[in-house]
Design an enzyme around this catalytic site. Structure first.
Site, PDB file in Angstrom:
ATOM      1  N   LYS A   5     -28.934  -0.694  16.139  1.00 20.07           N
ATOM      2  CA  LYS A   5     -28.889   0.521  16.958  1.00 20.07           C
ATOM      3  C   LYS A   5     -30.145   1.357  16.777  1.00 20.07           C
ATOM      4  O   LYS A   5     -30.612   1.983  17.712  1.00 20.07           O
ATOM      5  CB  LYS A   5     -27.660   1.370  16.598  1.00 20.07           C
ATOM      6  CG  LYS A   5     -26.357   0.810  17.150  1.00 20.07           C
ATOM      7  CD  LYS A   5     -25.246   1.844  17.023  1.00 20.07           C
ATOM      8  CE  LYS A   5     -23.919   1.307  17.487  1.00 20.07           C
ATOM      9  NZ  LYS A   5     -22.812   2.224  17.237  1.00 20.07           N
ATOM     10  N   LYS A  39     -22.518 -10.235  21.753  1.00 14.96           N
ATOM     11  CA  LYS A  39     -21.128  -9.767  21.888  1.00 14.96           C
ATOM     12  C   LYS A  39     -20.986  -8.881  23.129  1.00 14.96           C
ATOM     13  O   LYS A  39     -21.957  -8.231  23.538  1.00 14.96           O
ATOM     14  CB  LYS A  39     -20.678  -9.026  20.623  1.00 14.96           C
ATOM     15  CG  LYS A  39     -21.354  -7.704  20.428  1.00 14.96           C
ATOM     16  CD  LYS A  39     -20.708  -6.878  19.315  1.00 14.96           C
ATOM     17  CE  LYS A  39     -21.420  -5.533  19.267  1.00 14.96           C
ATOM     18  NZ  LYS A  39     -20.970  -4.591  18.313  1.00 14.96           N
ATOM     19  N   LYS A  42     -20.562  -2.143  25.338  1.00 14.63           N
ATOM     20  CA  LYS A  42     -20.774  -1.154  26.398  1.00 14.63           C
ATOM     21  C   LYS A  42     -22.245  -0.817  26.563  1.00 14.63           C
ATOM     22  O   LYS A  42     -22.653  -0.293  27.582  1.00 14.63           O
ATOM     23  CB  LYS A  42     -19.935   0.096  26.180  1.00 14.63           C
ATOM     24  CG  LYS A  42     -19.936   0.676  24.807  1.00 14.63           C
ATOM     25  CD  LYS A  42     -18.783   1.668  24.633  1.00 14.63           C
ATOM     26  CE  LYS A  42     -18.286   1.709  23.216  1.00 14.63           C
ATOM     27  NZ  LYS A  42     -16.978   2.290  23.064  1.00 14.63           N
TER      28      LYS A  42
HETATM   29  P1  TYM Z   1     -16.045   0.815  18.624  1.00 13.61           P
HETATM   30  O1  TYM Z   1     -15.601   1.924  19.481  1.00 13.61           O
HETATM   31  O2  TYM Z   1     -17.447   0.341  18.767  1.00 13.61           O
HETATM   32  O3  TYM Z   1     -15.116  -0.465  18.852  1.00 13.61           O
HETATM   33  C1  TYM Z   1     -13.708  -0.369  18.755  1.00 13.61           C
HETATM   34  C2  TYM Z   1     -13.155  -1.695  18.241  1.00 13.61           C
HETATM   35  O4  TYM Z   1     -13.504  -2.768  19.141  1.00 13.61           O
HETATM   36  C3  TYM Z   1     -14.032  -3.862  18.396  1.00 13.61           C
HETATM   37  N1  TYM Z   1     -14.985  -4.573  19.256  1.00 13.61           N
HETATM   38  C4  TYM Z   1     -14.892  -5.877  19.583  1.00 13.61           C
HETATM   39  N2  TYM Z   1     -13.998  -6.823  19.257  1.00 13.61           N
HETATM   40  C5  TYM Z   1     -14.178  -8.056  19.785  1.00 13.61           C
HETATM   41  N3  TYM Z   1     -15.210  -8.395  20.605  1.00 13.61           N
HETATM   42  C6  TYM Z   1     -16.144  -7.471  20.948  1.00 13.61           C
HETATM   43  N4  TYM Z   1     -17.139  -7.802  21.766  1.00 13.61           N
HETATM   44  C7  TYM Z   1     -16.001  -6.150  20.435  1.00 13.61           C
HETATM   45  N5  TYM Z   1     -16.720  -5.016  20.582  1.00 13.61           N
HETATM   46  C8  TYM Z   1     -16.089  -4.057  19.849  1.00 13.61           C
HETATM   47  C9  TYM Z   1     -14.699  -3.213  17.201  1.00 13.61           C
HETATM   48  O5  TYM Z   1     -14.850  -4.130  16.144  1.00 13.61           O
HETATM   49  C10 TYM Z   1     -13.719  -2.106  16.877  1.00 13.61           C
HETATM   50  O6  TYM Z   1     -12.678  -2.593  16.060  1.00 13.61           O
HETATM   51  N6  TYM Z   1     -16.989   1.886  13.859  1.00 13.61           N
HETATM   52  C11 TYM Z   1     -15.898   1.640  14.754  1.00 13.61           C
HETATM   53  C12 TYM Z   1     -15.004   2.859  14.939  1.00 13.61           C
HETATM   54  C13 TYM Z   1     -14.429   3.396  13.668  1.00 13.61           C
HETATM   55  C14 TYM Z   1     -13.439   2.781  12.857  1.00 13.61           C
HETATM   56  C15 TYM Z   1     -13.206   3.687  11.794  1.00 13.61           C
HETATM   57  C16 TYM Z   1     -12.758   1.566  12.931  1.00 13.61           C
HETATM   58  C17 TYM Z   1     -14.741   4.598  13.096  1.00 13.61           C
HETATM   59  N7  TYM Z   1     -13.991   4.779  11.973  1.00 13.61           N
HETATM   60  C18 TYM Z   1     -12.284   3.391  10.780  1.00 13.61           C
HETATM   61  C19 TYM Z   1     -11.845   1.295  11.915  1.00 13.61           C
HETATM   62  C20 TYM Z   1     -11.619   2.178  10.863  1.00 13.61           C
HETATM   63  C21 TYM Z   1     -16.467   1.170  16.075  1.00 13.61           C
HETATM   64  O7  TYM Z   1     -17.594   0.802  16.148  1.00 13.61           O
HETATM   65  O8  TYM Z   1     -15.675   1.229  17.138  1.00 13.61           O
END
Ligand code: TYM
Length: 331
Positions: free
Chosen positions: A112, A194, A197
């Site tokens: 990022k 992957k 967004k």
């Molecule tokens: P975020 O919003 O980027 O993604 C939310 C969840 O979606 C999963 N994900 C995917 N899974 C499969 N294939 C993909 N292409 C894909 N893209 C995204 C992510 O692994 C995630 O589970 N850092 C976290 C948010 C967060 C969080 C936490 C999660 C903040 N605090 C505490 C768990 C526990 C995140 O990037 O979410």
């Protein structure tokens, strides 16, 4: 102690099929086995620039999405991260436990920050520590996430273990729950990346709120592999990715799916996948529309109270263990 799960998603951009299949879908099943906390992580969102009005809208939209995918507010706690100030407070504490060198190793930060160039914020660097705070405040046992979060979970465990060693047993050391199928849904336009967004090509990513035309168009344009047969095969990542999405949305076993597509061409696979997705998302979008402001406010209000109570207890214990006292403590 109750067996707890905690997970969250960022209210940035739009929620896509990868988020749903890799994470949210599993929250819905796990909520019946665990005491569950699902957070809308708006403080994580601002680690990269956000439009304030849009961020506020997306925060509430994501809460609607949590409800519409099937998270039941009667048994699970849904809340907004900024409603529980302990998340930011524990982050400061854990900043004094985390090492710069371990944060520098985070691959998501490296990726990022490359995109942000000169404008990388200290918040983006600190993102994994805020995530560790989210998880550790609730004495979480299991964290259901997609594969891209694995390294952040390892850091969370390391911070918990280090804190417990230095200040006495405080945090439960959480495990990641990464599904066997769907942990890494790939971009439709580049199966080496992957689904994300922030993909430069919007056709690579199917959003949960896309309309039927957009969904069909994106699947029609999806990249395929050379060859013609349709089966699960790691050496053919594009077709395997499409089949994986089909498998997760239909719930059919792999051999039945391969039999169904036996002798059929890629165009048919794309058409069938588009049909299944359009129908699934049509029902989902109807549920999103049916969630009114009052239901949303009630859910988030209840969630805030429950979360504050648990987070407050953990943080008070942390302060006491570290000798952080204020005016109210007598000599
Ligand atoms: P975020 O919003 O980027 O993604 C939310 C969840 O979606 C999963 N994900 C995917 N899974 C499969 N294939 C993909 N292409 C894909 N893209 C995204 C992510 O692994 C995630 O589970 N850092 C976290 C948010 C967060 C969080 C936490 C999660 C903040 N605090 C505490 C768990 C526990 C995140 O990037 O979410």
């Amino acid at each position: 102690m109750a067996k707890r799960i905690f997970s969250g998603a960022q209210p940035t951009g739009n929620v896509h099929l990868g988020n749903y299949l890799g994470a949210l879908r599993n929250w819905v099943t796990l909520q019946h086995e665990y005491e569950s906390f699902f957070c809308i992580v708006n403080l994580h969102a601002i680690t990269i620039p956000q439009d304030p009005k849009l961020l506020a809208e997306k925060t509430r939209e994501l809460a609607r999405i949590y409800l519409a995918v099937g998270i039941d507010p009667e048994i699970s706690t849904i809340f907004v991260q900024s409603d529980v100030p302990q998340h930011a407070e524990l982050t400061w504490i854990l900043n004094c436990v985390a090492r710069i060198s371990e944060l520098e190793r985070m691959t998501q930060f490296k990726d990022k920050s490359r995109k942000q160039g000169e404008n990388v914020t200290a918040g983006l660097f600190d993102y994994p520590v805020l995530m560790a705070s989210d998880i550790l405040l609730y004495q979480t046992e299991l964290v259901p996430v997609g594969e891209d979060q694995k390294q952040h979970l390892e850091l969370t465990r390391d911070l918990a273990i280090r804190f417990n060693r230095d200040y006495g047993e405080m945090f439960r050391v959480p495990e990641a729950y990464i599904p066997k199928v769907g942990a890494r849904i790939m971009s439709l336009s580049d199966p080496k990346k992957k689904m994300s967004k922030s993909d430069d090509d919007p056709n690579g990513c199917v959003m949960l709120l896309d309309d039927p035309d957009a969904i069909s168009r994106k699947f029609k344009r999806a990249v395929t592999d050379s060859g013609t047969d349709i089966r699960f095969d790691d050496s053919r990542p594009a077709i395997t990715n499409l089949l994986t999405i089909y498998q997760l949305l239909t719930g059919q076993p792999t051999d039945e799916i391969e039999a169904h597509f036996n002798g059929k061409g890629y165009a048919q696979l794309k058409q069938d996948l588009a049909d299944v997705t359009v129908e699934f998302l049509r029902l989902f979008q109807e549920r999103v529309k049916g969630i009114g402001a009052e239901q949303l406010n009630r859910t988030l209000g209840q969630g805030r109270e429950k979360a504050r109570q648990i987070a407050g207890t953990t943080l008070a214990n942390v302060y006491a263990a570290m000798g952080i006292v204020g005016a109210c403590v007598s000599d």
